[in-house]
Design an enzyme around this catalytic site. Structure first.
Site, PDB file in Angstrom:
ATOM      1  N   GLU A  96       6.220  30.495 -19.500  1.00  0.00           N
ATOM      2  CA  GLU A  96       6.304  29.542 -18.621  1.00  0.00           C
ATOM      3  C   GLU A  96       4.948  29.048 -18.151  1.00  0.00           C
ATOM      4  O   GLU A  96       3.902  29.997 -18.383  1.00  0.00           O
ATOM      5  CB  GLU A  96       7.019  30.096 -17.388  1.00  0.00           C
ATOM      6  CG  GLU A  96       8.657  30.307 -17.861  1.00  0.00           C
ATOM      7  CD  GLU A  96       9.458  30.515 -16.547  1.00  0.00           C
ATOM      8  OE1 GLU A  96       9.164  31.559 -15.884  1.00  0.00           O
ATOM      9  OE2 GLU A  96      10.120  29.644 -16.301  1.00  0.00           O
ATOM     10  N   ASN A 109      14.223  38.296  -6.564  1.00  0.00           N
ATOM     11  CA  ASN A 109      13.156  38.647  -5.955  1.00  0.00           C
ATOM     12  C   ASN A 109      12.122  37.712  -5.331  1.00  0.00           C
ATOM     13  O   ASN A 109      11.502  37.580  -4.536  1.00  0.00           O
ATOM     14  CB  ASN A 109      12.560  39.850  -6.851  1.00  0.00           C
ATOM     15  CG  ASN A 109      12.136  39.066  -8.303  1.00  0.00           C
ATOM     16  OD1 ASN A 109      12.704  37.950  -8.566  1.00  0.00           O
ATOM     17  ND2 ASN A 109      11.098  39.327  -8.953  1.00  0.00           N
ATOM     18  N   GLU A 168      12.522  35.039 -19.315  1.00  0.00           N
ATOM     19  CA  GLU A 168      11.625  35.938 -18.550  1.00  0.00           C
ATOM     20  C   GLU A 168      12.282  37.119 -18.150  1.00  0.00           C
ATOM     21  O   GLU A 168      12.908  37.143 -17.093  1.00  0.00           O
ATOM     22  CB  GLU A 168      10.927  35.063 -17.320  1.00  0.00           C
ATOM     23  CG  GLU A 168      10.284  33.661 -18.034  1.00  0.00           C
ATOM     24  CD  GLU A 168       8.902  34.076 -18.404  1.00  0.00           C
ATOM     25  OE1 GLU A 168       8.473  35.355 -18.546  1.00  0.00           O
ATOM     26  OE2 GLU A 168       8.171  33.126 -18.794  1.00  0.00           O
ATOM     27  N   GLY A 202      15.373  37.110 -15.218  1.00  0.00           N
ATOM     28  CA  GLY A 202      16.386  38.187 -14.739  1.00  0.00           C
ATOM     29  C   GLY A 202      16.187  39.252 -15.588  1.00  0.00           C
ATOM     30  O   GLY A 202      15.138  39.712 -16.213  1.00  0.00           O
ATOM     31  N   SER A 203      17.201  40.082 -15.448  1.00  0.00           N
ATOM     32  CA  SER A 203      17.025  41.403 -16.303  1.00  0.00           C
ATOM     33  C   SER A 203      17.055  41.329 -17.732  1.00  0.00           C
ATOM     34  O   SER A 203      17.733  40.367 -18.236  1.00  0.00           O
ATOM     35  CB  SER A 203      17.916  42.293 -15.808  1.00  0.00           C
ATOM     36  OG  SER A 203      19.185  41.949 -16.296  1.00  0.00           O
ATOM     37  N   THR A 204      16.551  42.149 -18.552  1.00  0.00           N
ATOM     38  CA  THR A 204      16.547  42.461 -20.115  1.00  0.00           C
ATOM     39  C   THR A 204      18.113  42.166 -20.632  1.00  0.00           C
ATOM     40  O   THR A 204      18.520  41.550 -21.240  1.00  0.00           O
ATOM     41  CB  THR A 204      15.827  43.458 -20.548  1.00  0.00           C
ATOM     42  OG1 THR A 204      14.301  43.230 -20.301  1.00  0.00           O
ATOM     43  CG2 THR A 204      15.918  43.541 -21.935  1.00  0.00           C
ATOM     44  N   CYS A 207       8.723  41.518 -11.386  1.00  0.00           N
ATOM     45  CA  CYS A 207       8.835  41.716 -12.640  1.00  0.00           C
ATOM     46  C   CYS A 207       7.491  42.418 -13.388  1.00  0.00           C
ATOM     47  O   CYS A 207       7.327  43.491 -14.132  1.00  0.00           O
ATOM     48  CB  CYS A 207       9.321  40.552 -13.446  1.00  0.00           C
ATOM     49  SG  CYS A 207       7.945  39.227 -13.099  1.00  0.00           S
TER      50      CYS A 207
END
Ligand code: NAP
Length: 478
Positions: free
Chosen positions: A456, A151, A247, A225-227, A281
């Site tokens: 971050e 993204n 993240e 990225g994704s969970t 996100c």
């Protein structure tokens, strides 16, 4: 419209400051057309040995010279900013976002490099007297593996590259196979600016990401990225006690209180949900509006959705591009039809746009509740459910009733009251009368619960690329 023709351009991975030759390539699709427009190098997991060995060699000198690292990162910032004209159209072609947004993303990468170049790596003198000295240092970890999603390929890579290098680590970055090219081009721009081996970029389909985690050389994995994938990364990294920053996904609520002015809230709320086509996100993903204002808000958001200009990101005036990839496009279609089957009212959109590529009309949904998939799951696309609540405790409870906890927002004429509600929300950031206002280079960004581990940005993000070391001994004053 200027279509970028990259069909004859060869993209290479960068390792040890040089091109890394690969036997195979993979297709990169322009989401505005649905057609392949370029090839990216398919680096194999076996080739990572050489890439990581070069990063480890580079680490020996890079970690030693703090002043050099500052100078080099400032030069890197200038190089990135100077390459905006080259990099931004590649980002549009592979990601789909409007050109102005792509340019903003590249410029922000330069700003991140500058910010971290100027940030000090902390060193605390706890004691230094006639008897003893005690100092706490922040040492770099070594080689870092960085894995990014599709993204914001450059923003999210730079949130890792800038602090990791500033702290004295070297880094190997693997972008998503949907958006490999801009990150490869970024590494090309930085060749000769950064010492060889300090930054490497490798691309390739699954299982290259897993190989970046399991390889014995990197001491840290920084993953966005994704969970579900983040959990796999955590398990794999634990084998070797690699440090991790994760993240991950979000399902961010916006709470609109009874005293909020619908007219002034609507536009800001709309773009907080639909920016980058909802593929953020921390986009607003569910709205809880007081029942007195919900009907007017739904209609105002519907009007904004109808008037948003959706087009190829290279077309002047495009505000939203296509979804980035076919699986995501299909997922959004599925979530909306599931909601409609469950009785949702489509206020605007609710359908794919009849043209090639992965275009979907910005969609506002009414008559939904927390049991709908589009509310429970992270949609990550241009569809927003707008629900009503009766009292504030109910809104807080429903906002918190999620496995995610990335960001949230509270909107009200009374900022102090909104801030009191914010303190009840379980997420890494809560904004008042805006959403994502705390996403800045100097503020920590990270999620609670399933939205991540660690943060971050800012000094906190820099610290996450270091390990604490104490050096103590008899007095140095004698
Ligand atoms: P994804 O499917 O999790 O993929 C992210 C990256 O992980 C890709 O480069 C992917 O490469 C790689 N990968 C896949 N399996 C792996 C494994 N076993 N080990 C190591 N790496 C692996 O996520 P996505 O679909 O690209 O991105 C969308 C998600 O990212 C959303 O959930 C969004 O919320 C989240 N996100 C979070 C933040 C944040 O800061 N919290 C920011 C942006 C996006 P392959 O495709 O080759 O497998």
């Amino acid at each position: 419209m200027t279509l970028l023709d990259l069909s004859s351009t060869q993209f290479f991975a960068t390792a040890d400051g040089r091109d890394l030759a690969t036997d195979a390539t993979f297709d990169v699709i322009n989401p505005s057309t649905g057609h392949v427009f370029a090839q990216a190098p398919a680096v194999t997991p076996e080739q990572l040995d050489g890439v990581f060995a070069a990063a480890q060699r580079a680490y020996r000198d890079w970690k030693r010279d703090d002043a050099l690292r500052r100078t080099v990162l400032l030069a890197a910032a200038a190089a990135v900013e100077g390459a905006v004209g080259e990099l931004a159209p590649i980002l549009v072609a592979e990601q789909g976002k409007p050109l102005a947004d792509a340019r903003g993303e590249i410029f922000a990468a330069g700003a991140w490099l500058r910010y971290f170049a100027e940030l000090d790596v902390p060193r605390e003198i706890i004691r230094d007297d006639a008897e003893r000295f005690e100092e706490v240092y922040r040492r770099p970890l070594g080689v870092v593996s960085a894995i990014t999603p599709w993204n914001f390929p450059i923003t999210l890579a730079m949130w890792k590259i800038a602090p990791a290098l500033r702290a004295g680590n070297t880094i190997v970055v693997k972008p998503s196979p949907y958006t490999p090219l801009t990150t490869l081009a970024l590494a090309r721009v930085l060749r000769g600016v950064l010492p060889d081996g300090v930054l490497s970029v490798v691309t390739g389909p699954d299982p290259l990401g897993a190989a970046l985690v399991s390889h014995p050389i990197p001491r840290k994995v920084s993953f966005t990225g994704s969970t579900p994938v983040g959990k796999r990364v955590a398990v794999a990294a634990a084998e070797d006690l690699k440090r991790v920053t994760l993240e991950l996904g979000g399902n961010d609520p916006a709470i609109i209180l009874r005293d909020a002015d619908v007219e002034s809230v609507a536009a800001s709320l709309f773009w907080s949900a639909f920016g980058n086509n909802g593929q953020i996100c921390l986009a607003v993903k569910r709205v809880y509006a007081h029942e007195d204002v919900q009907p007017a808000l739904v209609e105002a958001l519907g009007e904004l959705a109808r008037s948003a200009r959706v087009d190829d990101g290279m077309v002047e005036g495009a505000q939203l591009g296509p979804l980035n990839n076919k699986p995501q496009f299909e997922r959004i279609k599925g979530l909306v039809s599931d909601a409609v089957d469950g009785g949702a009212r489509v206020v605007s959109g609710g359908h794919a746009i009849d043209r090639p590529g992965y275009f979907y009309a910005p969609t506002i949904l009414d008559n939904v509740d927390d049991s709908f998939r589009v509310v429970r799951e992270e949609q990550f696309g241009p569809v927003l459910p707008v629900m009503a609540f009766r009292d504030e405790d109910e809104a807080i409870e429903r906002a918190n009733n999620s496995e995610y906890g990335l960001t949230a927002s509270v909107w009200s004429a009374d900022a102090a009251h909104a801030a009191a509600i914010a303190s009840e929300i379980d997420s890494g950031q809560v904004s008042i009368n805006g959403h994502g206002g705390g996403v800045k280079m100097h503020l920590p960004f990270g999620g609670h619960k399933w939205s991540g581990l660690g943060v971050e940005n800012g000094p906190w993000g820099l610290a996450s690329f270091t390990e604490i070391q104490v050096i103590s001994g008899p007095s140095r004053l004698r």
